[in-house]
Each structure stands twice: as structure tokens, then as C-alpha cells.
Design an enzyme around this catalytic site. Structure first.
Site, short mmCIF file in Angstrom:
data_model
loop_
_atom_site.label_atom_id
_atom_site.label_comp_id
_atom_site.label_asym_id
_atom_site.label_seq_id
_atom_site.Cartn_x
_atom_site.Cartn_y
_atom_site.Cartn_z
N THR A 10 4.27 -18.62 -19.17
CA THR A 10 4.75 -19.94 -19.56
C THR A 10 6.16 -20.24 -19.03
O THR A 10 6.64 -21.37 -19.17
CB THR A 10 4.75 -20.11 -21.09
OG1 THR A 10 5.60 -19.11 -21.66
CG2 THR A 10 3.35 -19.99 -21.65
N GLN A 12 9.19 -20.58 -15.99
CA GLN A 12 9.15 -21.33 -14.72
C GLN A 12 8.47 -20.52 -13.61
O GLN A 12 7.66 -21.05 -12.85
CB GLN A 12 10.54 -21.79 -14.29
CG GLN A 12 11.49 -20.69 -13.87
CD GLN A 12 12.69 -21.18 -13.04
OE1 GLN A 12 12.84 -22.35 -12.76
NE2 GLN A 12 13.53 -20.24 -12.65
N ASP A 13 8.78 -19.22 -13.53
CA ASP A 13 8.18 -18.40 -12.48
C ASP A 13 6.68 -18.25 -12.70
O ASP A 13 5.89 -18.29 -11.75
CB ASP A 13 8.83 -17.01 -12.44
CG ASP A 13 10.27 -17.05 -11.96
OD1 ASP A 13 10.81 -18.16 -11.78
OD2 ASP A 13 10.86 -15.96 -11.76
N ALA A 80 9.93 -11.26 -20.26
CA ALA A 80 11.20 -10.64 -20.64
C ALA A 80 11.93 -11.57 -21.60
O ALA A 80 11.60 -12.76 -21.70
CB ALA A 80 12.08 -10.38 -19.42
N SER A 82 14.91 -13.30 -21.31
CA SER A 82 15.58 -13.47 -20.03
C SER A 82 16.88 -14.26 -20.06
O SER A 82 17.48 -14.48 -19.01
CB SER A 82 14.62 -14.17 -19.04
OG SER A 82 14.19 -15.40 -19.56
N SER A 127 16.23 -8.07 -11.33
CA SER A 127 17.19 -9.17 -11.38
C SER A 127 18.50 -8.82 -10.69
O SER A 127 18.95 -7.66 -10.73
CB SER A 127 17.47 -9.53 -12.84
OG SER A 127 18.58 -10.40 -12.96
N GLU A 129 21.20 -9.56 -11.86
CA GLU A 129 22.12 -9.19 -12.94
C GLU A 129 22.31 -7.68 -13.01
O GLU A 129 23.26 -7.20 -13.62
CB GLU A 129 21.63 -9.72 -14.28
CG GLU A 129 21.74 -11.23 -14.43
CD GLU A 129 23.17 -11.70 -14.64
OE1 GLU A 129 24.00 -10.91 -15.12
OE2 GLU A 129 23.47 -12.87 -14.30
N TYR A 151 21.09 -7.49 -21.09
CA TYR A 151 19.96 -7.92 -20.26
C TYR A 151 19.95 -7.16 -18.94
O TYR A 151 18.91 -6.64 -18.51
CB TYR A 151 20.05 -9.42 -20.00
CG TYR A 151 19.08 -9.93 -18.97
CD1 TYR A 151 17.75 -10.13 -19.28
CD2 TYR A 151 19.51 -10.21 -17.66
CE1 TYR A 151 16.85 -10.61 -18.33
CE2 TYR A 151 18.61 -10.67 -16.71
CZ TYR A 151 17.29 -10.88 -17.04
OH TYR A 151 16.41 -11.32 -16.09
#
Length: 330
Positions: A10, A12-13, A80, A82, A127, A129, A151
Site C-alpha cells: 500500500t 508508494q513503492d 517497514a 519507514s 536505504s 539512510e 530506522y
């Protein structure tokens, strides 16, 4: 026909990836946590071809059941917790879902592959990050990871666990180290969408101010629709590997504001924007910019949507969403 299972369907990716795989003729399954998930009705309306399965990244048994039902050729683990800012307030939950959830997914895939004899290919959403306090500029696959948020730490765990399963069990398990990727489908808690929504509302007279944190933070922003294509390409390779996916350009929040406000014809955005220390990170990631040479050479992948086009796309979408509906004469 190939079959794919997507966690985080659900987001965006997940939405862009579902569309891409459906267009390529895949049967697409999406893993949803809880039958009353508030995002489920919208998914059913916009992506009716996605077959919904119930499961939870913290419940290994539910993941094994989902795999047995979907019988996938490819698994894309996008699920995740996220939102980076949220991870400081909820470090334990973030660590469990974003870190241990990867382990559970890998275990489920391994068990299913052993039982079925099917060679399932696995994608892990790593990621930028993870680079955190960057040790190289630009960052590439070999750059030392130095995460600066719960995260980021959780993503490092999932990243190295994916490598470990690839090396220990011979799994076709790849990680995409994705730099910031945005779209009109981005959640409003993320800075790019927060900006595009606020700019749209300011231009329509529906909002007076936009409050942000560090305006000098630099990010490598790309379009999510481009980045899911890279995910798919990774799982079509003969050998699994890890890839940095980025535009190779860095822009500040100030530049983001320049383009966003310019899109609605406002050049003096400073009078609409305020900063608040509450929105600063406890440990800031100041400069992220990726080197995607490996992805260019091995995957044949390059981004198509540039920074300005992306920001304009988001602002124009939010203007259309926020604009009052015309009155209907009765």
C-alpha cells in the site's frame, strides 16, 4: 506467467511496483497487515488486480502461509516502519518491523523454497539512510555504513541479513540501496509531500505558513516510478547482488522550496516558511548523494524524471487535489 508477492504493497513503492509487474504480465499478490487496514479500500479501487493476503512481518507463521498461497517466483520486501523521524520515538517497533521483519521474510522464503523446490528470488528494500554520517561522497555499494537513526540501524540489520542469507544458503537475494524517491503518492509526513501539499494550499489561499526543520539538509531525490523498475531489474539478473539506486544529484530543502513555490508562481517563499527546532533530527544526515554506476552498467538502469520535473509533478498533483470543486447548478 510469473507470480510476485509484495510486502508494503500500500506504500508508494508498492503501488508503482504492482503496476509495473501487472503491465509485465505478472500475477501480483500483496501482503496486508490486518483485515481492517485503512489503506485496503483504496488499494482495491486503484489496483483491483492485486490479490490480497493477510500477514505480518513479525509473525513468521503468517508469512509462511502467505508464501504457500501465492507460490511466488519473486518476493519484494518493501514493508517497514519507514518514517525516519518516527523511529526515534518508537525505536523498538521500528527495529522489530524494519529489521527483524527482514529476517522473518528471508526465513519464510527459505522454508518455502526448501519445501517446494522452487527457486524464489528475493528483493530487500535497503536505504541510503544506512550511510548516515557519510564516509564517501558520493556513496556507493562499498561505502562504510554509519547510520544515524533507529530506522537506519534497522535497515543496516536487514541489509546485512540479506547478504548473509545469500552467502549462507545460496539464495537469490538482492538489496537495492535506494536513495530518497518521491511521488504524488508519497505520504504527507515526508518532507517532499509536506512541501508540495503546503505549497498547493498556500497558492489556493487555504494555508498561511509552512513549518520545516533544517533547510540546508541535502538529499538525492528521484522518482519512485523509476526506482521500482530498478528493483525488478535486480531480480532478472543471473546473480544476486546489491545496487545503489540514485540520481547522482544532490539538492537542499531550499532548492526544493524554490522549485515548489515557483510552480505556483511564488518567488518570495521566505515569507511563507518558518523553521522550528522540533523538526530537526537528533542526529542529522547532512549530505546524501549516490553513485549508481554499477546499476547503470549491470542493470541498464537510469533515472528518467529529473528533480525539477519531480517537484513540479508533486505540486501540480496536490493543486488538483486541494482545489475546491466547482459548484454544480441545480
Amino acid at each position: 506467467m510469473k507470480t510476485a508477492l509484495i510486502t508494503g504493497v500500500t506504500g508508494q513503492d508498492g503501488l508503482y511496483l504492482s503496476e509495473l509487474l501487472h503491465e509485465k504480465g505478472y500475477e501480483v499478490y500483496g501482503l496486508i497487515r490486518g483485515q481492517n487496514n485503512p489503506k485496503l479500500p483504496a488499494l482495491r479501487r486503484s489496483h483491483p488486480y492485486v490479490k490480497i493476503l493477510s500477514g505480518n512481518l513479525l509473525d513468521l507463521a503468517s508469512l509462511i502461509r502467505a508464501l504457500a498461497k501465492a507460490q511466488p517466483d519473486e518476493v519484494y520486501n518493501l514493508g517497514a516502519v519507514s518514517f525516519v523521524a518516527y523511529s526515534w520515538d518508537n525505536a523498538e517497533l521500528t527495529s522489530a518491523v524494519t529489521g527483524l521483519g527482514v529476517l522473518n521474510m528471508l526465513e519464510a522464503v527459505r522454508f518455502y523454497s526448501d519445501d517446494s523446490g522452487k527457486d524464489v528470488r528475493f528483493y530487500q528494500a535497503s536505504s541510503s539512510e544506512m550511510f548516515g554520517k557519510v564516509q564517501d561522497v558520493p556513496q556507493r555499494e562499498s561505502t562504510l555504513l554509519w547510520p544515524r537513526s533507529p530506522y537506519g540501524v534497522a535497515k543496516v540489520y536487514g541489509h546485512y541479513m540479506t547478504i548473509n542469507y545469500r552467502e549462507s544458503y545460496g539464495m537469490h537475494a538482492s538489496s537495492g540501496i535506494l536513495f530518497n524517491h518521491e511521488s504524488p503518492r508519497r505520504g504527507p509526513e515526508f518532507v517532499t509531500r509536506k512541501v508540495s501539499q503546503a505549497v498547493a494550499r498556500i497558492s489556493l489561499g487555504l494555508q498561511d505558513k509552512l513549518v520545516l526543520g533544517n533547510l540546508d539538509a541535502k538529499r538525492d531525490w528521484g522518482f519512485a516510478g523509476d526506482y521500482v523498475d530498478a528493483m525488478w531489474r535486480m531480480l532478472q539478473q543471473d546473480e544476486a547482488d546489491d545496487y545503489v539506486i540514485s540520481t547522482g544529484e544532490t539538492h537542499t530543502i531550499r532548492e526544493l522550496l524554490d522549485v515548489a513555490f515557483e510552480t505556483v508562481g511564488i518567488t518570495d517563499w521566505e515569507r511563507y516558511v518558518e523553521t522550528d527546532p522540533a523538526f530537526f533530527r537528533p542526529a542529522e544526515v547532512d549530505l546524501l548523494i549516490g553513485d549508481s554506476t554499477k546499476a547503470h552498467e549491470k542493470l541498464g538502469w537510469k533515472p528518467r524524471v529529473d528533480f525539477k520535473s519531480l517537484v513540479r509533478m508533486m505540486v501540480e498533483s496536490d493543486v488538483a487535489i486541494e482545489a475546491p470543486s466547482p459548484a454544480v447548478a441545480i
